[in-house]
Enzyme design. Structure first.
Site, PDB file in Angstrom:
ATOM      1  N   LYS A  96       0.859  -1.192   0.000  1.00  0.00           N
ATOM      2  CA  LYS A  96       0.000   0.000   0.000  1.00  0.00           C
ATOM      3  C   LYS A  96       0.894   1.241   0.000  1.00  0.00           C
ATOM      4  O   LYS A  96       1.769   1.389   0.855  1.00  0.00           O
ATOM      5  CB  LYS A  96      -0.916   0.006   1.238  1.00  0.00           C
ATOM      6  N   ASP A 116      -2.256  10.100   3.937  1.00  0.00           N
ATOM      7  CA  ASP A 116      -3.677   9.784   3.995  1.00  0.00           C
ATOM      8  C   ASP A 116      -4.374  10.790   4.909  1.00  0.00           C
ATOM      9  O   ASP A 116      -4.365  10.655   6.134  1.00  0.00           O
ATOM     10  CB  ASP A 116      -3.863   8.352   4.513  1.00  0.00           C
ATOM     11  N   LYS A 161      -9.805  13.101   8.223  1.00  0.00           N
ATOM     12  CA  LYS A 161      -9.421  12.652   9.558  1.00  0.00           C
ATOM     13  C   LYS A 161      -9.301  13.871  10.477  1.00  0.00           C
ATOM     14  O   LYS A 161      -8.938  14.959  10.014  1.00  0.00           O
ATOM     15  CB  LYS A 161      -8.046  11.963   9.513  1.00  0.00           C
ATOM     16  N   ASP A 179       1.594   5.939   5.921  1.00  0.00           N
ATOM     17  CA  ASP A 179       0.636   5.130   5.172  1.00  0.00           C
ATOM     18  C   ASP A 179       1.271   4.570   3.881  1.00  0.00           C
ATOM     19  O   ASP A 179       0.620   3.861   3.128  1.00  0.00           O
ATOM     20  CB  ASP A 179      -0.628   5.943   4.856  1.00  0.00           C
ATOM     21  N   ASP A 238     -12.056   7.520   3.445  1.00  0.00           N
ATOM     22  CA  ASP A 238     -10.874   7.211   4.254  1.00  0.00           C
ATOM     23  C   ASP A 238     -10.516   5.720   4.172  1.00  0.00           C
ATOM     24  O   ASP A 238      -9.463   5.303   4.631  1.00  0.00           O
ATOM     25  CB  ASP A 238     -11.124   7.622   5.707  1.00  0.00           C
ATOM     26  N   GLU A 243      -9.398   4.203   1.714  1.00  0.00           N
ATOM     27  CA  GLU A 243      -8.828   4.380   0.383  1.00  0.00           C
ATOM     28  C   GLU A 243      -7.788   3.324   0.028  1.00  0.00           C
ATOM     29  O   GLU A 243      -7.610   2.998  -1.137  1.00  0.00           O
ATOM     30  CB  GLU A 243      -8.211   5.779   0.260  1.00  0.00           C
ATOM     31  N   ARG A 260      -7.664   0.131   0.447  1.00  0.00           N
ATOM     32  CA  ARG A 260      -8.218  -1.064  -0.201  1.00  0.00           C
ATOM     33  C   ARG A 260      -8.608  -0.781  -1.647  1.00  0.00           C
ATOM     34  O   ARG A 260      -8.612  -1.682  -2.478  1.00  0.00           O
ATOM     35  CB  ARG A 260      -9.393  -1.610   0.627  1.00  0.00           C
TER      36      ARG A 260
HETATM   37  N1  BES Z   1      -4.399   4.421   6.752  1.00  0.00           N
HETATM   38  C1  BES Z   1      -5.564   4.148   7.506  1.00  0.00           C
HETATM   39  C2  BES Z   1      -5.379   3.050   8.532  1.00  0.00           C
HETATM   40  C3  BES Z   1      -4.429   3.348   9.681  1.00  0.00           C
HETATM   41  C4  BES Z   1      -4.950   3.746  10.896  1.00  0.00           C
HETATM   42  C5  BES Z   1      -3.071   3.137   9.545  1.00  0.00           C
HETATM   43  C6  BES Z   1      -4.070   3.986  11.960  1.00  0.00           C
HETATM   44  C7  BES Z   1      -2.218   3.389  10.593  1.00  0.00           C
HETATM   45  C8  BES Z   1      -2.713   3.798  11.792  1.00  0.00           C
HETATM   46  C9  BES Z   1      -6.706   3.721   6.567  1.00  0.00           C
HETATM   47  O1  BES Z   1      -6.680   4.229   5.288  1.00  0.00           O
HETATM   48  C10 BES Z   1      -7.985   4.179   7.192  1.00  0.00           C
HETATM   49  O2  BES Z   1      -8.133   5.357   7.349  1.00  0.00           O
HETATM   50  N2  BES Z   1      -8.848   3.242   7.541  1.00  0.00           N
HETATM   51  C11 BES Z   1     -10.086   3.528   8.162  1.00  0.00           C
HETATM   52  C12 BES Z   1     -11.129   2.620   7.568  1.00  0.00           C
HETATM   53  C13 BES Z   1     -12.553   2.977   7.933  1.00  0.00           C
HETATM   54  C14 BES Z   1     -12.951   4.286   7.285  1.00  0.00           C
HETATM   55  C15 BES Z   1     -13.464   1.861   7.463  1.00  0.00           C
HETATM   56  C16 BES Z   1      -9.935   3.281   9.645  1.00  0.00           C
HETATM   57  O3  BES Z   1      -9.218   2.355  10.040  1.00  0.00           O
HETATM   58  O4  BES Z   1     -10.495   4.048  10.432  1.00  0.00           O
HETATM   59 ZN    ZN Z   2      -4.761   4.787   4.564  1.00  0.00          ZN
HETATM   60 ZN    ZN Z   3      -7.644   6.149   5.170  1.00  0.00          ZN
END
Ligand code: BES
Ligand code: ZN
Ligand code: ZN
Length: 489
Positions: A248, A253, A260, A271, A330, A332, A334
């Site tokens: 990834k 992000d 966020k 990220d 967010d 993103e 995937r």
């Molecule tokens: N990059 C984040 C995941 C992340 C969170 C990495 C904390 C490192 C530390 C990912 O893109 C994300 O924001 N995921 C969301 C998904 C949700 C919107 C379904 C999440 O985990 O809150």
């Molecule tokens: Zn991310």
């Molecule tokens: Zn994200």
């Protein structure tokens, strides 16, 4: 020369060189052990001043903890404490003495110590105007006389390459998004390819569109930094198989329109950890040259809100034709991986591994220090978990099931990019990815959202990027390529 001796908590008998030094100091070492009630718990030091009675100024003992609890990773940790202690004491050359009856497999001992020394010595200090300049110039590892020196030197070499590759990944992850954006990331990949003779193809936004990568493109749209799709190939002459590794690669992000909030946006430069791990693994295999073809794939992008950004409710079409309804911008990672995994599947490799800082839910499930492992083939998952035990990079499997599969059904498209509830979020993300992998190809997904970086550091990881899972995946590729048949292991 300053000595560092290793000692188990439950066996404080002085042996070998340490016994000799104790005699030369008229029992000074054993006296101090008693006086200080030194127990040799893991990482605890006992510094014995020699007061000019012998050639060295200090003799240090460092604890390995209880023998029953011993594992190779303790050597990595302890080696990292030794190098930090040597720096603190401003020592220029040190000897680590490994003559302990308890040690059996010396190739593992010297490799783990080498890795710990290099990983523990790392710091990301290039932006400080004032740096702590002290460097330990030379480290010697003393081994028992009956050991095959040349063979052990080979394992020191392997350990050095693995740890330096991991540090290379740490360096990349630690760089902020104003220094490494998508274009610069692609340039770094190109430079690496030139240095080691890898094939490389970098696709720009027009080509990405032509390939039909509608999910990945949507994520990239909001940013002024255009996407770059990177495909590296390492192709040796006597290839024993073919593996694709996918990382990834979100240079940053922000969450996009589902932006966020402050604390959650911090550290999102990391990220891109999966993508940087791909480059670190390539650096290691470029040096070690195993007999296995490896594809390295990164869909580099930046997730930003803007008038051009993709939105919740948008419906996208990925390269493999699957349509996706956006529930949250967010989620993103995937979406970028959907196209990267479709692309990887078309290469028809024998196996696919993806590494991604994919979900906060994975950190909630397993804690900050353990990566979540999922996939479509239990045998393959087991091999990765077994390898992670050997490298000390903690991983644990999260189970797929059909009830959670129901949660990514979308109202108006084939699949939703978020689950209908937040429970099992790491797994629903994994299940989403599954839709883009050819089911005939064994695939493992490693969610490294927790262990990819740490605000204060742990064991041999300083604060910031850890470079996980560079050693695990490289080690796995070495094993799979029959690398050790030649050396005999
Ligand atoms: N990059 C984040 C995941 C992340 C969170 C990495 C904390 C490192 C530390 C990912 O893109 C994300 O924001 N995921 C969301 C998904 C949700 C919107 C379904 C999440 O985990 O809150
Ligand atoms: Zn991310
Ligand atoms: Zn994200």
């Amino acid at each position: 020369m300053q000595y560092f001796f290793l000692m188990f908590e439950d066996n404080k008998k002085l042996e070998g060189e340490l016994e000799k030094i104790d005699k030369a100091l008229n029992g000074g070492v054993s006296d101090l052990i008693k006086l200080q009630k030194y127990k040799a718990e893991e990482g605890k030091f006992l510094i014995v001043p020699t007061l000019g009675k012998i050639k060295v100024n200090y003799v240090a003992i460092v604890g390995l903890g209880k023998e029953k609890k011993f594992e190779n990773d303790i050597l990595r940790r302890v080696a990292s404490y030794i190098i930090r202690k040597a720096k603190e004491l401003k020592l220029s050359d040190i000897i680590i003495d490994t003559n302990l009856q308890q040690f059996e497999n010396y190739d593992e001992v010297v490799q783990a110590i080498t890795e710990g020394l290099i990983l523990g010595d790392y710091s990301f200090d290039k932006y400080f105007s004032k740096k702590d300049e002290h460097k330990v110039k030379e480290v010697q590892i003393n081994i028992p006389k009956n050991q095959d020196k040349d063979r052990l030197n080979e394992f020191v070499r392997i350990g050095k390459i693995l740890a330096e590759a991991q540090n290379f990944t740490r360096d990349l992850v630690n760089e902020p998004a104003n220094v490494i954006n998508t274009i610069q990331f692609a340039e770094i990949a190109e430079k690496l390819a030139k240095e080691y003779g890898f094939e490389i193809k970098i696709y720009d936004e027009e080509e990405i569109e032509k390939m039909g990568m509608g999910a990945y493109l949507a994520v990239a749209k909001g940013s002024d930094n255009p996407p770059r799709f990177i495909h590296l190939t390492y192709r040796p002459k006597n290839s024993q198989g073919e593996v694709a590794i996918v990382g990834k690669g979100l240079m940053f992000d922000s969450g996009g329109l589902n932006i966020k909030t402050g604390d959650f946006m911090r550290w999102m430069k990391s990220d891109k950890s999966g993508a940087c791990a791909v480059l670190g693994i390539f650096k290691a295999i470029g040096e070690l040259k195993p007999d296995i073809t490896v594809h390295g794939i990164v869909a580099a992008a930046e997730n930003m809100p803007s008038g051009k950004a993709y939105r919740p409710d948008d419906i996208l079409r990925a390269k493999n034709g699957v349509t996706i309804e956006v529930g949250n911008t967010d989620a993103e990672g995937r979406l970028t991986l959907a196209d990267a995994l479709s692309y990887a599947s078309e290469l028809k490799p024998d196996a696919i591994i993806d590494m991604a800082t994919l979900t906060g839910a994975c950190v909630v499930a397993l804690g900050e220090f353990t990566a979540g492992v999922m996939g479509n083939n239990q045998k393959f998952i087991n091999e990765i978990l077994k390898t992670s035990e050997e490298t000390g990079e903690w991983m644990w499997q999260l189970p797929f099931n059909d009830k959670l599969r129901e949660q990514i059904k979308a109202p108006h498209a084939d699949v939703y990019n978020v689950g209908t509830t937040r429970y099992g979020g790491a797994i629903t993300a994994g299940l989403f990815l599954e839709k883009f992998v050819d089911p005939k190809i064994p695939w493992v997904h490693i969610d490294i959202a927790g262990p990819s970086h740490h605000t204060s550091g742990w064991y041999y990881h300083p604060k910031g990027a850890t470079g996980i899972p560079v050693r695990t995946i490289t080690w796995y590729l070495l094993k799979r390529s029959k690398f050790f048949d030649k050396i005999g292991k």
